[in-house]
Write a protein that holds these residues in place. Structure first.
Motif, short mmCIF file in Angstrom:
data_model
loop_
_atom_site.label_atom_id
_atom_site.label_comp_id
_atom_site.label_asym_id
_atom_site.label_seq_id
_atom_site.Cartn_x
_atom_site.Cartn_y
_atom_site.Cartn_z
N LEU A 18 0.81 -1.20 -0.01
CA LEU A 18 0.47 -0.02 -0.03
C LEU A 18 0.65 0.87 -0.16
N ASN A 19 1.93 1.22 0.83
CA ASN A 19 3.24 2.96 0.54
C ASN A 19 3.44 2.54 -0.92
N HIS A 20 3.45 2.03 -0.44
CA HIS A 20 4.69 1.58 -2.11
C HIS A 20 3.39 2.25 -3.71
N ALA A 21 2.02 1.70 -3.11
CA ALA A 21 1.52 2.03 -4.84
C ALA A 21 1.35 3.59 -4.37
N ILE A 22 0.93 4.02 -2.86
CA ILE A 22 0.93 5.32 -2.63
C ILE A 22 1.47 6.48 -2.96
N SER A 23 2.92 5.90 -2.97
CA SER A 23 4.09 6.81 -3.80
C SER A 23 4.31 6.59 -4.57
N LYS A 24 3.57 5.93 -5.98
CA LYS A 24 4.27 5.63 -7.01
C LYS A 24 2.88 6.06 -7.31
#
Ligand SMILES: [Fe+2]
Ligand SMILES: [Fe+2]
Length: 213
Positions: A18-24
């Protein structure tokens, strides 16, 4: 719906994704200037999804939250930012497909989960697309950002010089209210409707001129 919880808890692996998706998503919106569909809209949709799933539960809460972050990524690829056509839904769907192909972080999702996300994103305009609760929870959350002061102002910035588009938009807000599906979204929208009705009424009254004979 299942998995009703006070607070949604994810596994460490899910939280990392989720954190990765948000920063992407945040990264591709960095240079995007459309006032109605920027990252603040995405954040409000994600927060509304969380409200709905913590009140009512969902079959796949994690996918619901991810779908909120992904749903408008295609906006950043539009030729005319903020355009009202359905194009950005397809662009979001295509870009997400590409992310799934190119970015191995998404490999923790099963093929079925990826398909569910692609379906919710591609059909976030279509009130008959109800193969998964993820799709209608996303649509309810997205619609909630149309009502009340915040919702009306963000689109007003876009349409203030386009009378026909603004007229159409105000009517569309009422159609969106009709199609709300979750109890939580309806309760939130009900509180925001008086302001929405006031704006429509003011607009309609401003269009009444003296009749001459
Ligand atoms: Fe959208
Ligand atoms: Fe949206």
């Amino acid at each position: 719906m299942k998995n009703k919880k006070e607070k949604i808890k994810y596994t460490n692996e899910e939280q990392d994704l989720l954190n990765h998706a948000i920063s992407k998503v945040k990264k591709i919106f960095e240079d995007y200037s459309d006032p109605a569909h920027g990252i603040d809209h995405i954040e409000r949709v994600a927060s509304a999804v969380n409200k709905i799933i913590s009140q009512e539960g969902a079959n796949k809460p994690f996918l619901c939250e991810l779908s909120a972050w992904f749903h408008d990524i295609g906006r950043t690829l539009e030729d005319n930012p903020g355009e009202t056509s359905r194009k950005h839904h397809e662009l979001s769907y295509e870009l997400l497909n590409k992310w799934f192909e190119d970015d191995s972080s998404f490999d923790i999702l099963s093929k079925e989960e990826k398909k569910e996300l692609l379906y919710a994103v591609r059909y976030h305009w279509n009130d008959a697309a109800d193969k998964y609760d993820t799709a209608w929870i996303l649509r309810d959350a997205d619609k909630l950002d149309l009502f009340g002061d915040v919702g009306l102002e963000r689109v007003w910035k876009l349409f203030k010089d386009n009378d026909n588009a603004w007229d159409q938009h105000l009517r569309n807000v009422f159609s969106c209210y009709y199609f709300l599906r979750t109890k939580t979204a309806r309760q939130i929208a009900d509180k925001l409707m008086p302001e929405t009705e006031k704006r429509l009424n003011k607009y309609l009254k401003s269009k009444i001129d003296k009749v001459n004979l």
